[in-house]
Motif scaffolding. Sequence first.
Motif, mmCIF file in Angstrom:
data_model
loop_
_atom_site.group_PDB
_atom_site.id
_atom_site.type_symbol
_atom_site.label_atom_id
_atom_site.label_comp_id
_atom_site.label_asym_id
_atom_site.label_seq_id
_atom_site.Cartn_x
_atom_site.Cartn_y
_atom_site.Cartn_z
ATOM 1 N N ASP A 68 0.783 -1.104 -0.022
ATOM 2 C CA ASP A 68 -0.202 0.109 0.061
ATOM 3 C C ASP A 68 0.965 1.342 -0.104
ATOM 4 O O ASP A 68 1.541 1.653 0.872
ATOM 5 C CB ASP A 68 -0.812 0.167 1.200
ATOM 6 N N VAL A 69 0.958 1.798 -0.995
ATOM 7 C CA VAL A 69 2.095 3.218 -1.189
ATOM 8 C C VAL A 69 1.472 4.389 -0.507
ATOM 9 O O VAL A 69 2.250 4.965 -0.092
ATOM 10 C CB VAL A 69 2.143 3.301 -2.747
ATOM 11 N N SER A 70 0.429 4.140 0.054
ATOM 12 C CA SER A 70 -0.230 5.262 1.074
ATOM 13 C C SER A 70 0.627 5.288 2.536
ATOM 14 O O SER A 70 0.422 6.119 3.291
ATOM 15 C CB SER A 70 -1.509 5.431 1.142
ATOM 16 N N ASP A 71 1.285 3.923 2.791
ATOM 17 C CA ASP A 71 1.899 3.692 3.805
ATOM 18 C C ASP A 71 3.318 3.951 4.054
ATOM 19 O O ASP A 71 3.888 3.031 3.491
ATOM 20 C CB ASP A 71 1.425 2.292 4.487
ATOM 21 N N PRO A 72 3.779 4.876 4.631
ATOM 22 C CA PRO A 72 5.164 5.346 4.167
ATOM 23 C C PRO A 72 5.924 4.226 5.006
ATOM 24 O O PRO A 72 7.114 3.722 4.366
ATOM 25 C CB PRO A 72 5.429 6.555 4.882
ATOM 26 N N ASP A 73 5.739 3.437 6.050
ATOM 27 C CA ASP A 73 6.577 2.556 6.548
ATOM 28 C C ASP A 73 6.665 1.325 5.821
ATOM 29 O O ASP A 73 7.649 0.470 5.471
ATOM 30 C CB ASP A 73 6.219 2.015 8.045
ATOM 31 N N ALA A 74 5.479 0.975 5.174
ATOM 32 C CA ALA A 74 5.336 -0.174 4.250
ATOM 33 C C ALA A 74 6.427 -0.022 3.109
ATOM 34 O O ALA A 74 6.743 -0.879 2.504
ATOM 35 C CB ALA A 74 3.839 -0.353 3.777
ATOM 36 N N VAL A 75 6.214 1.104 2.582
ATOM 37 C CA VAL A 75 7.037 1.556 1.401
ATOM 38 C C VAL A 75 8.553 1.401 1.659
ATOM 39 O O VAL A 75 9.296 0.775 0.907
ATOM 40 C CB VAL A 75 6.743 2.919 0.854
ATOM 41 N N ALA A 76 8.818 1.981 2.863
ATOM 42 C CA ALA A 76 10.266 2.048 3.203
ATOM 43 C C ALA A 76 10.766 0.363 3.283
ATOM 44 O O ALA A 76 11.959 -0.094 2.771
ATOM 45 C CB ALA A 76 10.529 2.565 4.533
ATOM 46 N N ALA A 77 9.968 -0.426 4.013
ATOM 47 C CA ALA A 77 10.076 -1.906 4.118
ATOM 48 C C ALA A 77 10.250 -2.452 2.668
ATOM 49 O O ALA A 77 11.241 -3.475 2.515
ATOM 50 C CB ALA A 77 8.924 -2.637 4.961
ATOM 51 N N ALA A 78 9.400 -2.196 1.929
ATOM 52 C CA ALA A 78 9.503 -2.930 0.413
ATOM 53 C C ALA A 78 10.629 -2.473 -0.318
ATOM 54 O O ALA A 78 11.313 -3.287 -0.907
ATOM 55 C CB ALA A 78 8.208 -2.307 -0.420
ATOM 56 N N VAL A 79 11.029 -1.091 -0.157
ATOM 57 C CA VAL A 79 12.337 -0.849 -0.866
ATOM 58 C C VAL A 79 13.727 -1.555 -0.323
ATOM 59 O O VAL A 79 14.645 -1.836 -0.990
ATOM 60 C CB VAL A 79 12.673 0.745 -1.064
ATOM 61 N N ALA A 80 13.562 -1.664 1.021
ATOM 62 C CA ALA A 80 14.577 -2.323 1.675
ATOM 63 C C ALA A 80 14.619 -3.715 1.527
ATOM 64 O O ALA A 80 15.887 -4.217 1.113
ATOM 65 C CB ALA A 80 14.645 -2.241 3.513
ATOM 66 N N ALA A 81 13.562 -4.259 1.166
ATOM 67 C CA ALA A 81 13.520 -5.750 0.929
ATOM 68 C C ALA A 81 14.085 -5.929 -0.834
ATOM 69 O O ALA A 81 14.727 -6.960 -0.960
ATOM 70 C CB ALA A 81 12.202 -6.305 0.850
#
Length: 252
Positions: A68-81
């Motif tokens: 969910d790109v509206s969730d900044p923490d989720a985006v950061a985790a996805a990029v780190a992955a």
Amino acid sequence: MSAKTVSYNFTGRTLFLTGAGGGIPAAIAKLFAASGANLFLTDLHPESLTALAGELGDSTALATHPLDVSDPDAVAAAVAACRDWFGQVDYVVTGAGLYEQGTVDGMTDELWRRGVAVNLDGVFHTVRAALPHMPDGGAIVNIASMAGHRGSFGHAPYSAAKGAVLSLTRSLAQEVASRNIRCNAISPGLIDTPMVRGLMQERGGDMLKMTPLGRLGTPEEVAGVAAFLCSDSAAFLTAETIHVNGGLYIAS
């Protein structure tokens, strides 16, 4: 009509793609896969990622990640992955979008905020998270819309957010130029995707009459522009927006 296949060499490079299950992003994923790129595909709907991965087959180096790109923490985790999986993020294409109907006079706060959260905040969250993991010489392509230039009746959150994405693209291009990272936008017009088909049922005939090329565009034609913007052929191109609309933008 299909776009002619143009070959690029993205071997060893990694694409981080949001909204990968959508019509245009899926076409981007397929073209980058055919050009040898590693793919990190994200989408809000895991089933669309599964379907796309099945189409791409085992020959492509890819990973999928619900997001969910509206969730900044989720985006950061996805990029780190993505970084952990492939080592770095060479190309970012922000394809996630939300196109909801509603006029301003009766619009709820929730509808407005949801549209801006996905179509604008999601782009910001993605590029902010990706930049520390991008090597010099990388590229960012934001998928905007003709609506961001002209507005769109009944879709104010979408058009307002896309207009802001165009400005964000120009600002970001200036900030990352010292690292030789380029940032450009694509503004599609009427492209043959599920998002556009409802609009075509309402007033598609009139809009096609106003389109000089007289037809809908294809997702593959937009994908070709995205690949060009990431390629070395566009090495001196940044802070620009490329319109892909068959001439509708100037004609309407």
